[in-house]
Write an enzyme that holds these catalytic residues in place. Structure first.
Site, PDB file in Angstrom:
ATOM      1  N   HIS A 122      -7.504  19.115  17.249  1.00 62.12           N
ATOM      2  CA  HIS A 122      -6.389  18.596  16.447  1.00 62.12           C
ATOM      3  C   HIS A 122      -5.118  19.260  16.983  1.00 62.12           C
ATOM      4  CE1 HIS A 122      -3.784  18.253  12.887  1.00 62.12           C
ATOM      5  NE2 HIS A 122      -4.608  17.326  12.435  1.00 62.12           N
ATOM      6  N   ASP A 200     -11.229  26.585  14.493  1.00 64.65           N
ATOM      7  CA  ASP A 200     -10.607  25.711  13.498  1.00 64.65           C
ATOM      8  C   ASP A 200     -11.738  25.123  12.643  1.00 64.65           C
ATOM      9  OD1 ASP A 200      -9.574  23.570  12.114  1.00 64.65           O
ATOM     10  OD2 ASP A 200      -8.459  22.733  13.800  1.00 64.65           O
ATOM     11  N   GLN A 203     -12.436  20.850   9.376  1.00 67.36           N
ATOM     12  CA  GLN A 203     -13.332  19.730   9.060  1.00 67.36           C
ATOM     13  C   GLN A 203     -14.754  20.188   8.777  1.00 67.36           C
ATOM     14  OE1 GLN A 203     -12.555  16.655   8.453  1.00 67.36           O
ATOM     15  NE2 GLN A 203     -10.435  16.737   9.131  1.00 67.36           N
ATOM     16  N   LYS A 226      -8.929  19.778   2.226  1.00 73.13           N
ATOM     17  CA  LYS A 226     -10.026  19.010   2.840  1.00 73.13           C
ATOM     18  C   LYS A 226     -11.364  19.436   2.255  1.00 73.13           C
ATOM     19  CE  LYS A 226      -7.481  18.515   7.132  1.00 73.13           C
ATOM     20  NZ  LYS A 226      -7.124  17.105   7.275  1.00 73.13           N
ATOM     21  N   CYS A 364      -4.014  12.767  15.164  1.00 68.44           N
ATOM     22  CA  CYS A 364      -3.451  14.048  15.633  1.00 68.44           C
ATOM     23  C   CYS A 364      -4.317  14.664  16.731  1.00 68.44           C
ATOM     24  CB  CYS A 364      -3.257  15.042  14.486  1.00 68.44           C
ATOM     25  SG  CYS A 364      -2.140  14.480  13.236  1.00 68.44           S
TER      26      CYS A 364
END
Ligand code: PMP
Length: 419
Positions: A122, A200, A203, A226, A364
């Site tokens: 991302h 990261d 998600q 999220k 993104c």
């Protein structure tokens, strides 16, 4: 038995209608909906406890501080952190990545150093690295993907040997495709070459069990929104020794120990990295979201999300012209696809007319879209409250939209948007 229909009753927004049709919300990778337990926690905070934290001179402030700090404890437990001192509140995953780049990386990078960043990232875990590299005369080298569109471990090993990077920044789960990277293997490999590993988790956090020590990384970050929590708050987890060594990057109240015209000294962890009034209600709301998730059978929820995706793959494979992307690797429940001769944005707009919310575009992840040779995709992303009926309705409406748009394009080629 995992029962999404029972869970749906906790999410008031799911009974809405859009354009007169029942909402089918399949844009969970952009943000998840919030259960009433979270909405009520936010409202209760403002009704009963609203007060600034760490000011200690009256009861409301003490109550609000206790709730705020116990939210930090809850996050620490949720990801297996050694101590709540390792939990830094940020505005979201984006701010967390920038914090690592502009504090940690700014201090350790020298001219000529390399940062390895995967092609899947991302922009939030790409642009900060690119910009700090520019500032430090370092370079960013892409980690390519294997045939299943997860990070290619062999290529990673070659790049590690060739560049001896200071930092390796990778996503746990791709927001565009949903594929799950083998983070434990990536971390082991990168650490054997002495790199600092930044993951990261934006998600992953709502879908995968996350234990930062088991993953073996140095930094892990995510956003609350999220993961069924409020917007405006995220988390950076870091190993305490690394956080200790990081210089503050924003300055002001809360993060100081003493201030004079001669000199300022800084607070201890985690406060030295949290300048200004923190997102208090949001932290409390997020803790409630984690309590809510912990009250469910999480492995069953994850299986449910995966099974919705499997059903969607089956149905979409029956539609002519649909090209599914990234279906070979383990996946959290995201399905990205394109349709021959039809622009993704046109399809998303037609689906919206039927009450179906999906995302279209580059998500993104422009470097990934370039790598895949597409301008964008359509993305349906599933959460624990989605149902098989919703997948069936999505597939049916998609089929109708594809037929309508393909007919328009073949009758009037000038009417079709470019793909
Ligand atoms: N990383 C990934 C993988 C994401 O999906 C997102 C949000 N789409 C981000 C980072 C950035 O999160 P936020 O916008 O909440 O800061």
């Amino acid at each position: 038995m995992f029962d999404p229909k029972k869970i749906r009753r906790d999410f008031p927004i799911l009974s809405s209608r859009v354009h007169g049709e029942p909402l089918v919300y399949l844009d969970n990778a952009a943000t998840t909906q919030k259960p009433r337990q979270v909405i009520e926690a936010l409202s209760r905070y403002y009704k009963l406890y609203n007060s600034n934290v760490h000011r200690g001179s009256h009861s409301l402030s003490n109550q609000s501080t206790a709730l705020f700090e116990s939210a930090r404890d809850e996050v620490a437990d949720f990801i297996g952190a050694s101590s709540p001192k390792e939990i830094i509140w940020t505005r979201g995953a984006t701010e967390a990545a920038n914090l690592v780049a502009y504090s940690y990386a700014d201090a350790v990078l020298c001219a000529g150093d390399t940062i390895l960043v995967s092609v899947l990232e991302h922009h939030a875990n790409f642009v900060p690295w690119q910009q700090i590299a520019l500032r430090k005369s370092a370079s960013v080298v892409p980690i390519p993907l294997g045939a299943d569109l997860t990070i290619d471990l062999e290529k990673l090993q070659q790049l590690l040997a060739e560049h001896q990077p200071k930092i390796v920044a990778v996503t746990h789960v791709s927001n565009a495709l949903g594929v799950i990277n083998p983070i434990k293997d990536i971390t082991q490999l990168a650490k054997s070459f002495g790199a600092t590993v930044v993951v990261d988790g934006a998600q992953a956090i709502a879908h995968e069990p996350v234990d930062v020590h088991e993953l073996g990384c140095d930094f892990y970050f995510f956003s609350a929104h999220k993961c069924y929590g409020p917007t405006g708050i995220g988390v950076l987890w870091g190993r305490e020794a690394l956080l200790e060594q990081m210089p503050p990057w924003q300055f002001g109240g809360e993060m100081i120990e003493s201030v004079s015209f001669e000199k300022t000294t800084f607070n201890t962890l985690p406060f030295k990295l949290e300048a200004g009034t923190p997102p208090i209600a949001e932290a409390i709301g997020f803790a409630q979201a984690l309590t809510y998730l912990n009250s469910l059978d999480r492995p069953a929820a994850s299986l449910h999300e995966k099974s919705l995706r499997t059903l969607a793959i089956k149905r979409l494979s029956e539609i002519e012209g649909v090209r599914l992307i990234g279906v070979d690797a383990d996946n959290v429940g995201i399905l990205s696809f394109s349709v021959d001769q039809v622009h993704h944005q046109d399809l998303a707009m037609m689906l919206d007319q039927s009450g179906i919310a999906v995302r279209s575009g580059h998500h993104c992840t422009m470097p990934l879209m370039t790598y895949l040779g597409v301008s964008g995709t359509l993305r349906a992303s599933f959460a624990l409250y989605n149902t098989e009926e919703e997948v069936e309705r999505f597939a049916l409406c998609l089929k109708e939209a594809v037929t309508a748009l393909t007919e328009t394009t073949s009758k009037h080629p000038e009417a079709g948007s470019a793909t």
